[in-house]
Write a protein that holds these residues in place. Sequence first.
Motif, PDB file in Angstrom:
ATOM      1  N   PHE A  58      19.494  32.973  21.703  1.00  0.00           N
ATOM      2  CA  PHE A  58      19.130  34.202  22.419  1.00  0.00           C
ATOM      3  C   PHE A  58      20.273  35.206  22.296  1.00  0.00           C
ATOM      4  N   SER A  59      21.481  34.720  22.578  1.00  0.00           N
ATOM      5  CA  SER A  59      22.665  35.583  22.436  1.00  0.00           C
ATOM      6  C   SER A  59      23.884  34.724  22.111  1.00  0.00           C
ATOM      7  N   THR A  60      24.884  35.340  21.507  1.00  0.00           N
ATOM      8  CA  THR A  60      26.098  34.616  21.102  1.00  0.00           C
ATOM      9  C   THR A  60      27.324  35.365  21.601  1.00  0.00           C
ATOM     10  N   VAL A  61      28.308  34.613  22.102  1.00  0.00           N
ATOM     11  CA  VAL A  61      29.613  35.195  22.416  1.00  0.00           C
ATOM     12  C   VAL A  61      30.616  34.495  21.510  1.00  0.00           C
ATOM     13  N   LEU A  62      31.445  35.278  20.865  1.00  0.00           N
ATOM     14  CA  LEU A  62      32.363  34.727  19.863  1.00  0.00           C
ATOM     15  C   LEU A  62      33.802  35.114  20.185  1.00  0.00           C
ATOM     16  N   TYR A  63      34.680  34.122  20.067  1.00  0.00           N
ATOM     17  CA  TYR A  63      36.100  34.369  20.259  1.00  0.00           C
ATOM     18  C   TYR A  63      36.825  33.799  19.041  1.00  0.00           C
ATOM     19  N   GLN A  64      37.872  34.462  18.592  1.00  0.00           N
ATOM     20  CA  GLN A  64      38.555  33.962  17.387  1.00  0.00           C
ATOM     21  C   GLN A  64      40.058  34.232  17.440  1.00  0.00           C
ATOM     22  N   ASN A  65      40.791  33.584  16.550  1.00  0.00           N
ATOM     23  CA  ASN A  65      42.218  33.863  16.475  1.00  0.00           C
ATOM     24  C   ASN A  65      42.438  35.159  15.675  1.00  0.00           C
ATOM     25  N   HIS A  66      43.689  35.427  15.291  1.00  0.00           N
ATOM     26  CA  HIS A  66      44.039  36.717  14.696  1.00  0.00           C
ATOM     27  C   HIS A  66      43.568  36.886  13.247  1.00  0.00           C
ATOM     28  N   VAL A  67      43.072  35.813  12.634  1.00  0.00           N
ATOM     29  CA  VAL A  67      42.746  35.888  11.196  1.00  0.00           C
ATOM     30  C   VAL A  67      41.366  36.522  10.981  1.00  0.00           C
ATOM     31  N   LYS A  68      41.357  37.593  10.195  1.00  0.00           N
ATOM     32  CA  LYS A  68      40.104  38.316   9.921  1.00  0.00           C
ATOM     33  C   LYS A  68      39.135  37.441   9.124  1.00  0.00           C
ATOM     34  N   GLY A  69      37.889  37.800   9.120  1.00  0.00           N
ATOM     35  CA  GLY A  69      36.914  37.050   8.329  1.00  0.00           C
ATOM     36  C   GLY A  69      35.488  37.415   8.690  1.00  0.00           C
ATOM     37  N   LEU A  70      35.259  37.718   9.970  1.00  0.00           N
ATOM     38  CA  LEU A  70      33.885  38.009  10.386  1.00  0.00           C
ATOM     39  C   LEU A  70      33.425  39.352   9.827  1.00  0.00           C
ATOM     40  N   GLU A  71      32.260  39.358   9.207  1.00  0.00           N
ATOM     41  CA  GLU A  71      31.684  40.596   8.672  1.00  0.00           C
ATOM     42  C   GLU A  71      30.267  40.758   9.206  1.00  0.00           C
ATOM     43  N   ILE A  72      29.942  41.998   9.530  1.00  0.00           N
ATOM     44  CA  ILE A  72      28.628  42.283  10.129  1.00  0.00           C
ATOM     45  C   ILE A  72      27.892  43.274   9.241  1.00  0.00           C
ATOM     46  N   LYS A  73      26.620  43.001   9.003  1.00  0.00           N
ATOM     47  CA  LYS A  73      25.848  43.865   8.105  1.00  0.00           C
ATOM     48  C   LYS A  73      25.304  45.070   8.875  1.00  0.00           C
ATOM     49  N   SER A  74      25.558  46.256   8.320  1.00  0.00           N
ATOM     50  CA  SER A  74      25.077  47.476   8.976  1.00  0.00           C
ATOM     51  C   SER A  74      23.616  47.726   8.595  1.00  0.00           C
ATOM     52  N   LYS A  75      23.035  48.731   9.240  1.00  0.00           N
ATOM     53  CA  LYS A  75      21.635  49.073   8.929  1.00  0.00           C
ATOM     54  C   LYS A  75      21.485  49.518   7.483  1.00  0.00           C
ATOM     55  N   ASP A  76      22.606  50.037   6.896  1.00  0.00           N
ATOM     56  CA  ASP A  76      22.562  50.473   5.495  1.00  0.00           C
ATOM     57  C   ASP A  76      22.924  49.348   4.533  1.00  0.00           C
ATOM     58  N   ASP A  77      22.856  48.125   5.041  1.00  0.00           N
ATOM     59  CA  ASP A  77      23.128  46.943   4.213  1.00  0.00           C
ATOM     60  C   ASP A  77      24.568  46.875   3.718  1.00  0.00           C
ATOM     61  N   GLU A  78      25.485  47.424   4.495  1.00  0.00           N
ATOM     62  CA  GLU A  78      26.903  47.321   4.118  1.00  0.00           C
ATOM     63  C   GLU A  78      27.584  46.303   5.021  1.00  0.00           C
ATOM     64  N   TRP A  79      28.471  45.514   4.426  1.00  0.00           N
ATOM     65  CA  TRP A  79      29.187  44.527   5.235  1.00  0.00           C
ATOM     66  C   TRP A  79      30.414  45.189   5.862  1.00  0.00           C
ATOM     67  N   ILE A  80      30.485  45.162   7.180  1.00  0.00           N
ATOM     68  CA  ILE A  80      31.625  45.774   7.885  1.00  0.00           C
ATOM     69  C   ILE A  80      32.501  44.660   8.426  1.00  0.00           C
ATOM     70  N   SER A  81      33.781  44.779   8.115  1.00  0.00           N
ATOM     71  CA  SER A  81      34.712  43.737   8.545  1.00  0.00           C
ATOM     72  C   SER A  81      35.107  43.954  10.011  1.00  0.00           C
ATOM     73  N   PHE A  82      35.125  42.878  10.781  1.00  0.00           N
ATOM     74  CA  PHE A  82      35.489  42.970  12.204  1.00  0.00           C
ATOM     75  C   PHE A  82      36.994  42.765  12.357  1.00  0.00           C
ATOM     76  N   ASP A  83      37.659  43.721  13.026  1.00  0.00           N
ATOM     77  CA  ASP A  83      39.109  43.633  13.260  1.00  0.00           C
ATOM     78  C   ASP A  83      39.367  42.943  14.586  1.00  0.00           C
ATOM     79  N   PRO A  84      39.833  41.713  14.556  1.00  0.00           N
ATOM     80  CA  PRO A  84      40.014  41.035  15.838  1.00  0.00           C
ATOM     81  C   PRO A  84      41.199  41.603  16.625  1.00  0.00           C
ATOM     82  N   VAL A  85      40.947  41.924  17.873  1.00  0.00           N
ATOM     83  CA  VAL A  85      42.018  42.383  18.765  1.00  0.00           C
ATOM     84  C   VAL A  85      42.272  41.212  19.713  1.00  0.00           C
ATOM     85  N   PRO A  86      43.558  40.899  20.018  1.00  0.00           N
ATOM     86  CA  PRO A  86      43.812  39.752  20.902  1.00  0.00           C
ATOM     87  C   PRO A  86      43.010  39.878  22.201  1.00  0.00           C
ATOM     88  N   SER A  87      42.500  38.791  22.646  1.00  0.00           N
ATOM     89  CA  SER A  87      41.695  38.661  23.875  1.00  0.00           C
ATOM     90  C   SER A  87      40.406  39.492  23.859  1.00  0.00           C
TER      91      SER A  87
END
Length: 237
Positions: A58-87
């Motif tokens: 139904f829904s997801t909550v995600l927490y991660q360390n400082h290492v980048k990697g998560l990418e989210i697909k935009s409506k225009d089919d572009e992969w946007i990289s998520f910049d993790p901010v501490p906490s």
Amino acid sequence: MEKLDHAVTRMVFENYGEEKYHDDHIRSVVYLHKFSKYNDPEKTGMDVGIHGHTDKDFSTVLYQNHVKGLEIKSKDDEWISFDPVPSSFICMAGDGFKVWSDDGIHTCEHRVTLRENDVRYSLALFSYKEGETCVPNELVDKDHPLKYKPLHLLEYVQYFMKNYRTLGPNFSIKTLWCLICRVRDSKSIPLLLFYLINMRRVFYYSIFSVCLFSICLCGGHHVIASYLMSIACWIQF
Ligand SMILES: O=C(O)CCC(=O)C(=O)O
Ligand SMILES: [Fe+2]
């Protein structure tokens, strides 16, 4: 993380003017935690952490360390990289939210691509509503016709896990399952579904049958080759 999930879903329910359903929703939610470790891609030689997919919850909550990697697909089919901010935490709608909102909320496609030479850790909290997830009556009218039949999320995820090899990571409510859930155009679905799910099996079954047939008809090396091929096909079933 559960509290954050409650807060976010409450905000969305309120936004839709459906807050009266929120307490019942929370009472029927079960959670699953998933802890993931993605090794340094330089050592493993693999930069794919997880293929593009939508979450089957139904829904997801995600927490991660400082290492980048998560990418989210935009409506225009572009992969946007998520910049993790501490906490910081990231909240995503799963396929269940899409059904609940009758397509108002889109399930975001995401993946993990490893580009940094470091180990990435993430902790995900997946929420699954027990019983059926359905569109609140108030959201359906002449201008907003019902698009989804009630969806049993736990059965949906079990179905996905069981048929993962055939369906692949891209499977989502948007693709195959929407054929089952959509209220409209449902006439030819069982046959089409059977065909899509079993396409691979039908293919191997055909080769298997041809091999058996040639074993009966031919002699010499053909028999051995056909025999081996039919075993290979049988393994693929
Ligand atoms: O590890 C991550 O950041 C994402 C994991 C994920 O998308 C999943 O397990 O469904
Ligand atoms: Fe995910």
